[in-house]
Design a protein around this motif. Structure first.
Motif, PDB file in Angstrom:
ATOM      1  N   PRO A  81     -96.314 116.604  63.843  1.00 33.41           N
ATOM      2  CA  PRO A  81     -95.250 116.220  64.753  1.00 33.41           C
ATOM      3  C   PRO A  81     -95.383 114.763  65.146  1.00 33.41           C
ATOM      4  CG  PRO A  81     -96.910 117.535  65.883  1.00 33.41           C
ATOM      5  CD  PRO A  81     -97.250 117.571  64.429  1.00 33.41           C
ATOM      6  N   CYS A  82     -94.291 114.043  65.102  1.00 37.59           N
ATOM      7  CA  CYS A  82     -94.197 112.645  65.505  1.00 37.59           C
ATOM      8  C   CYS A  82     -94.838 111.690  64.502  1.00 37.59           C
ATOM      9  CB  CYS A  82     -94.813 112.422  66.891  1.00 37.59           C
ATOM     10  SG  CYS A  82     -94.548 110.756  67.504  1.00 37.59           S
ATOM     11  N   ALA A  83     -96.036 112.012  63.994  1.00 36.63           N
ATOM     12  CA  ALA A  83     -96.722 111.063  63.123  1.00 36.63           C
ATOM     13  C   ALA A  83     -95.911 110.763  61.866  1.00 36.63           C
ATOM     14  CB  ALA A  83     -98.084 111.624  62.734  1.00 36.63           C
ATOM     15  N   PHE A  84     -95.124 111.768  61.390  1.00 37.32           N
ATOM     16  CA  PHE A  84     -94.336 111.558  60.189  1.00 37.32           C
ATOM     17  C   PHE A  84     -92.864 111.253  60.493  1.00 37.32           C
ATOM     18  CE2 PHE A  84     -97.563 112.466  57.268  1.00 37.32           C
ATOM     19  CZ  PHE A  84     -98.300 113.559  57.710  1.00 37.32           C
ATOM     20  N   ALA A  85     -92.473 111.424  61.745  1.00 37.18           N
ATOM     21  CA  ALA A  85     -91.052 111.310  62.089  1.00 37.18           C
ATOM     22  C   ALA A  85     -90.645 109.853  62.278  1.00 37.18           C
ATOM     23  CB  ALA A  85     -90.758 112.094  63.374  1.00 37.18           C
ATOM     24  N   PRO A  86     -89.637 109.384  61.525  1.00 38.39           N
ATOM     25  CA  PRO A  86     -89.182 107.995  61.665  1.00 38.39           C
ATOM     26  C   PRO A  86     -88.698 107.676  63.067  1.00 38.39           C
ATOM     27  CG  PRO A  86     -88.290 108.991  59.670  1.00 38.39           C
ATOM     28  CD  PRO A  86     -88.893 110.101  60.473  1.00 38.39           C
ATOM     29  N   ALA A  87     -88.182 108.670  63.766  1.00 41.37           N
ATOM     30  CA  ALA A  87     -87.614 108.413  65.097  1.00 41.37           C
ATOM     31  C   ALA A  87     -88.687 108.272  66.171  1.00 41.37           C
ATOM     32  CB  ALA A  87     -86.670 109.548  65.474  1.00 41.37           C
ATOM     33  N   CYS A  88     -89.917 108.598  65.821  1.00 45.08           N
ATOM     34  CA  CYS A  88     -90.991 108.531  66.822  1.00 45.08           C
ATOM     35  C   CYS A  88     -91.402 107.075  67.029  1.00 45.08           C
ATOM     36  CB  CYS A  88     -92.192 109.337  66.361  1.00 45.08           C
ATOM     37  SG  CYS A  88     -93.515 109.405  67.581  1.00 45.08           S
ATOM     38  N   PRO A  89     -91.210 106.512  68.209  1.00 53.34           N
ATOM     39  CA  PRO A  89     -91.420 105.077  68.425  1.00 53.34           C
ATOM     40  C   PRO A  89     -92.898 104.718  68.642  1.00 53.34           C
ATOM     41  CG  PRO A  89     -90.674 106.065  70.457  1.00 53.34           C
ATOM     42  CD  PRO A  89     -90.745 107.174  69.442  1.00 53.34           C
ATOM     43  N   LEU A  90     -93.679 104.650  67.566  1.00 53.29           N
ATOM     44  CA  LEU A  90     -95.088 104.297  67.701  1.00 53.29           C
ATOM     45  C   LEU A  90     -95.227 102.770  67.686  1.00 53.29           C
ATOM     46  CD1 LEU A  90     -96.738 106.963  65.398  1.00 53.29           C
ATOM     47  CD2 LEU A  90     -96.456 107.000  67.854  1.00 53.29           C
ATOM     48  N   THR A  91     -94.839 102.147  68.763  1.00 48.88           N
ATOM     49  CA  THR A  91     -94.905 100.692  68.854  1.00 48.88           C
ATOM     50  C   THR A  91     -96.135 100.282  69.639  1.00 48.88           C
ATOM     51  OG1 THR A  91     -93.535 100.785  70.839  1.00 48.88           O
ATOM     52  CG2 THR A  91     -92.418 100.431  68.733  1.00 48.88           C
TER      53      THR A  91
ATOM     54  N   VAL B  62     -98.865 109.625  72.956  1.00 50.15           N
ATOM     55  CA  VAL B  62     -99.863 110.654  72.669  1.00 50.15           C
ATOM     56  C   VAL B  62     -99.495 111.948  73.391  1.00 50.15           C
ATOM     57  CG1 VAL B  62    -102.250 111.367  73.064  1.00 50.15           C
ATOM     58  CG2 VAL B  62    -101.771 109.098  72.157  1.00 50.15           C
ATOM     59  N   ALA B  63     -99.045 111.819  74.647  1.00 43.94           N
ATOM     60  CA  ALA B  63     -98.650 113.009  75.408  1.00 43.94           C
ATOM     61  C   ALA B  63     -97.487 113.726  74.731  1.00 43.94           C
ATOM     62  CB  ALA B  63     -98.275 112.611  76.832  1.00 43.94           C
ATOM     63  N   SER B  64     -96.520 112.945  74.212  1.00 45.42           N
ATOM     64  CA  SER B  64     -95.370 113.529  73.521  1.00 45.42           C
ATOM     65  C   SER B  64     -95.800 114.258  72.254  1.00 45.42           C
ATOM     66  CB  SER B  64     -94.359 112.432  73.188  1.00 45.42           C
ATOM     67  OG  SER B  64     -93.283 112.944  72.437  1.00 45.42           O
ATOM     68  N   VAL B  65     -96.654 113.605  71.473  1.00 41.60           N
ATOM     69  CA  VAL B  65     -97.154 114.229  70.243  1.00 41.60           C
ATOM     70  C   VAL B  65     -97.976 115.473  70.570  1.00 41.60           C
ATOM     71  CG1 VAL B  65     -98.649 113.910  68.246  1.00 41.60           C
ATOM     72  CG2 VAL B  65     -97.145 112.065  68.964  1.00 41.60           C
ATOM     73  N   SER B  66     -98.812 115.367  71.604  1.00 40.89           N
ATOM     74  CA  SER B  66     -99.669 116.500  71.981  1.00 40.89           C
ATOM     75  C   SER B  66     -98.842 117.697  72.412  1.00 40.89           C
ATOM     76  CB  SER B  66    -100.620 116.082  73.116  1.00 40.89           C
ATOM     77  OG  SER B  66    -101.489 115.066  72.678  1.00 40.89           O
ATOM     78  N   ALA B  67     -97.749 117.445  73.120  1.00 42.36           N
ATOM     79  CA  ALA B  67     -96.877 118.536  73.556  1.00 42.36           C
ATOM     80  C   ALA B  67     -96.246 119.224  72.355  1.00 42.36           C
ATOM     81  CB  ALA B  67     -95.800 117.999  74.493  1.00 42.36           C
ATOM     82  N   ALA B  68     -95.773 118.423  71.382  1.00 38.04           N
ATOM     83  CA  ALA B  68     -95.188 119.002  70.174  1.00 38.04           C
ATOM     84  C   ALA B  68     -96.243 119.765  69.379  1.00 38.04           C
ATOM     85  CB  ALA B  68     -94.579 117.891  69.316  1.00 38.04           C
ATOM     86  N   PHE B  69     -97.435 119.204  69.323  1.00 39.19           N
ATOM     87  CA  PHE B  69     -98.528 119.852  68.610  1.00 39.19           C
ATOM     88  C   PHE B  69     -98.902 121.176  69.274  1.00 39.19           C
ATOM     89  CE2 PHE B  69    -103.181 120.446  68.333  1.00 39.19           C
ATOM     90  CZ  PHE B  69    -103.307 120.599  66.964  1.00 39.19           C
ATOM     91  N   ALA B  70     -98.971 121.189  70.617  1.00 42.95           N
ATOM     92  CA  ALA B  70     -99.329 122.409  71.347  1.00 42.95           C
ATOM     93  C   ALA B  70     -98.286 123.495  71.129  1.00 42.95           C
ATOM     94  CB  ALA B  70     -99.481 122.102  72.834  1.00 42.95           C
TER      95      ALA B  70
ATOM     96  N   MET C 224    -107.428 116.217  65.357  1.00 45.22           N
ATOM     97  CA  MET C 224    -106.040 115.777  65.162  1.00 45.22           C
ATOM     98  C   MET C 224    -105.722 114.561  66.031  1.00 45.22           C
ATOM     99  SD  MET C 224    -104.409 117.413  62.900  1.00 45.22           S
ATOM    100  CE  MET C 224    -104.920 118.752  61.819  1.00 45.22           C
ATOM    101  N   LEU C 225    -106.207 114.578  67.265  1.00 45.00           N
ATOM    102  CA  LEU C 225    -105.971 113.459  68.170  1.00 45.00           C
ATOM    103  C   LEU C 225    -106.660 112.197  67.637  1.00 45.00           C
ATOM    104  CD1 LEU C 225    -104.992 112.224  70.826  1.00 45.00           C
ATOM    105  CD2 LEU C 225    -107.046 113.144  71.934  1.00 45.00           C
TER     106      LEU C 225
END
Length: 609
Positions: free
Chosen positions: A588-598, A558-566, A542-543
């Motif tokens: 989690p996060c990968a599909f969320a528009p609010a997740c700031p993957l900049t 990544v830490a934020s996504v990992s926490a949601a994933f865990a 997944m990572l």
């Protein structure tokens, strides 16, 4: 079956008594064992060259070779085949088999070109030959009691075809250990206090671990020789041998370096008999002259021949001479160092520096020696060589401090985060650097590096750098061989090709591959299922997918996504309906528009800054 392997008699008794091994069939039969030894070598070579061949085919070819050896030894001097080098006879035999069409192109070539062609067909890729299937313990012992010699031959065949670059002495040594394991476990099978399964479970790793480790080291050395040439191997061996034997003089070390390098050349090109002969001569020389070479190898020289190499390699470095000065100022301050600049000056400097610094890795010593060579080349062209040299010394101290800091920082991270999170850090770094690698490859290489952390970070500071960088060099060598067979990207190509000594720092400085086209977002890219509750690799997958989808993702994201994933994993793995719970989740996060993957540049961790 006519082919018999008298393994213990030949290997433990006769071989230790010999002073020379046959180089062609006209030399076979000059003492009590070489014909049997030829059969061992023939089996190894056939299995390594014709990896997909059956055991029966290998036995038939081996018997043909052995019959020829007997005829030549009996005086059949009219046969031109008796005058040929042994490796030519082996390849001739393979080429006469009509059931091996994949070697047709090789068989059309002559001399060294034919040998090189056969070598290029060797495949050490994991899975190319199916893994060993562990036999039932009782059935194995029954087979051993009825077919002891043939079973040992079958072991040699199976090991050789799965490790096509493994040197013959290592395989024959493993065969001795295998026979000892079978004897130990099977002869006490009737003891009610003895567990046959437990005996095999304990003994098998002792037989197989050296095979895997030595196979990787030997393939690694052959890769360095092929890519960077003989001079680089000589320099590497000079650093390693000077560290191990600091009391030995330069002439002795130089002889050993030349002999060891020539041995690798013979072994790497598949000349197994010459490979064995070379190793035997080196061991004899070292043990005959051990008083002037090392005080730490006496117990090694008392062991049987096939156990000596591993013992000497693993022996402690000898103590430095008491009168050895801490500095070698003469290589900088001596007015004659500039006239002329030769390889001899370079090798002498490397010898003197290496014997004084057992706390450095061989790769770092090569970088230091290369820096010295470049320094002289530059400074000797100026009007003020002394002032120029002093600036170079400052650069050297800076590099040493930087390297030691990298290792210390990496170990601090490992000790703080442990295996799982340390591997996650490495995965994030390497997936950005080399996104073209498969998930399985990324997980394998970062797992190997994590294991290095576990092994080396517990050591004292004077042993950390040799342990870490020399083990990392094996992993990077494996990555570069992977690149050679299936190119990764131009940046990796540069690091793998430009300089052996600079390979680790070069890999460490790589950042995100800007030319990589991210994975498209598809429904199956982030699919969650029950395997996440039991399989560590599923979590790592997944990572990897996340980074390949968003290469510019930062460590914080990544830490934020990992926490949601865990949290999601803990929730669903604890639910009664696991499958339904996972099915209802989205990444989690990968599909969320609010997740700031900049895009924010990041730097990797873990031995490769």
């Amino acid at each position: 079956m006519k082919w018999k392997i008298i393994i213990y008699f030949v290997l433990l008794e006769s071989f230790t008594a010999t002073k020379a091994l046959p180089r062609s069939y006209r030399d076979v039969g000059k003492n009590i064992f070489p014909i049997s030894l030829c059969s061992f070598i023939a089996m190894i070579m056939f299995a390594q060259y014709v990896q997909e061949g059956t055991f029966g085919t290998a036995v038939k070819m081996t018997e043909d070779i052995t019959d020829l050896a007997k005829r030549c030894a009996a005086g059949d001097r009219d046969s031109q085949r008796c005058l040929k080098p042994l490796e030519s006879i082996f390849l001739d035999t393979i080429c006469q088999d009509e059931n091996l069409p994949r070697f047709t192109d090789c068989c059309a070539k002559k001399g060294s070109e034919r040998n090189d062609c056969f070598l290029s067909h060797k495949n050490s890729t994991r899975g190319f030959i199916s893994p060993f299937e562990r036999p039932d313990a009782e059935a194995a012992c029954k087979n051993y009691s009825q077919h002891q010699h043939s079973l040992t031959g079958y072991f040699i065949y199976e090991i050789s075809r799965r490790h096509p670059f493994l040197y013959a002495p290592t395989i024959l040594s493993a065969a001795v250990q295998y026979g000892e394991m079978m004897r130990t476990c099977c002869t006490s099978a009737n003891d009610p206090t003895h567990s046959l399964d437990e005996c095999f479970h304990t003994q098998i790793p002792k037989v197989m671990k050296p095979i895997k480790e030595e196979g990787l080291k030997q393939e690694h050395t052959c890769g360095i020789l092929k890519k960077f040439g003989e001079r680089t191997v000589k320099a590497l061996k000079l650093a390693q041998i000077s560290q191990k034997f600091p009391r030995a003089d330069f002439v002795t070390i130089t002889k050993l370096v030349l002999d060891v390098t020539n041995t690798h050349k013979d072994c790497c090109r598949g000349d197994m008999l010459q490979c064995m002969h070379d190793k035997e001569e080196i061991l004899t020389y070292i043990c005959t002259n051990q008083d002037s070479i090392s005080r730490k190898i006496k117990i090694c020289c008392e062991k049987p021949l096939f156990e000596r190499t591993e013992c000497i390699i693993n022996a402690e470095n000898d103590d430095k001479p008491a009168d050895l000065s801490p500095h070698i100022r003469e290589f900088i301050e001596d007015k004659g160092v500039c006239e002329p600049l030769t390889y001899s000056t370079f090798y002498r400097f490397l010898y003197e520096y290496s014997r004084r610094h057992p706390e450095f890795s061989a790769q770092m010593l090569l970088r230091i020696a290369k820096g010295y060579e470049d320094l002289l080349d530059k400074c000797c062209k100026t009007s003020s060589p002394d002032e120029c040299s002093r600036r170079g010394e400052e650069e050297l101290r800076k590099h040493i401090h930087e390297t030691e800091s990298v290792m210390k920082t990496s170990c601090d991270i490992y000790k703080e985060k442990g295996d799982y999170y340390f591997q996650n850090e490495l995965l994030m770094s390497f997936t950005k650097k080399m996104p073209q690698l498969t998930s399985a490859e990324l997980i394998k290489f970062t797992k190997q590096m994590t294991t290095i952390g576990a092994k080396c970070c517990q050591l004292s500071q004077d042993k950390l750098l040799p342990c870490a960088e020399e083990n990392l060099d094996l992993v990077l060598g494996e990555i570069c061989r992977r690149h050679l067979s299936n190119p990764i990207n131009p940046s990796v190509c540069h690091c793998c090709s430009s300089s052996y000594a600079l390979r680790r720092p070069c890999m460490g400085k790589l950042e995100m591959d800007e030319n990589y086209v991210p994975l498209p977002l598809t429904p199956d890219l982030f699919t969650f299922h029950e395997d996440l509750c039991t399989t560590e690799e599923e979590k790592l997958q997944m990572l990897i997918n996340l980074i390949k989808y968003k290469p510019s993702i930062t460590g914080e994201q990544v830490a934020s996504v990992s926490a949601a994933f865990a949290a999601m994993r803990e929730r669903c793995c604890g639910a009664e309906g696991r499958a339904a719970c996972f099915l209802a989740e989205v990444a989690p996060c990968a599909f969320a528009p609010a997740c700031p993957l900049t895009h924010t540049p990041t730097h990797g961790h873990g031995f490769l800054p």
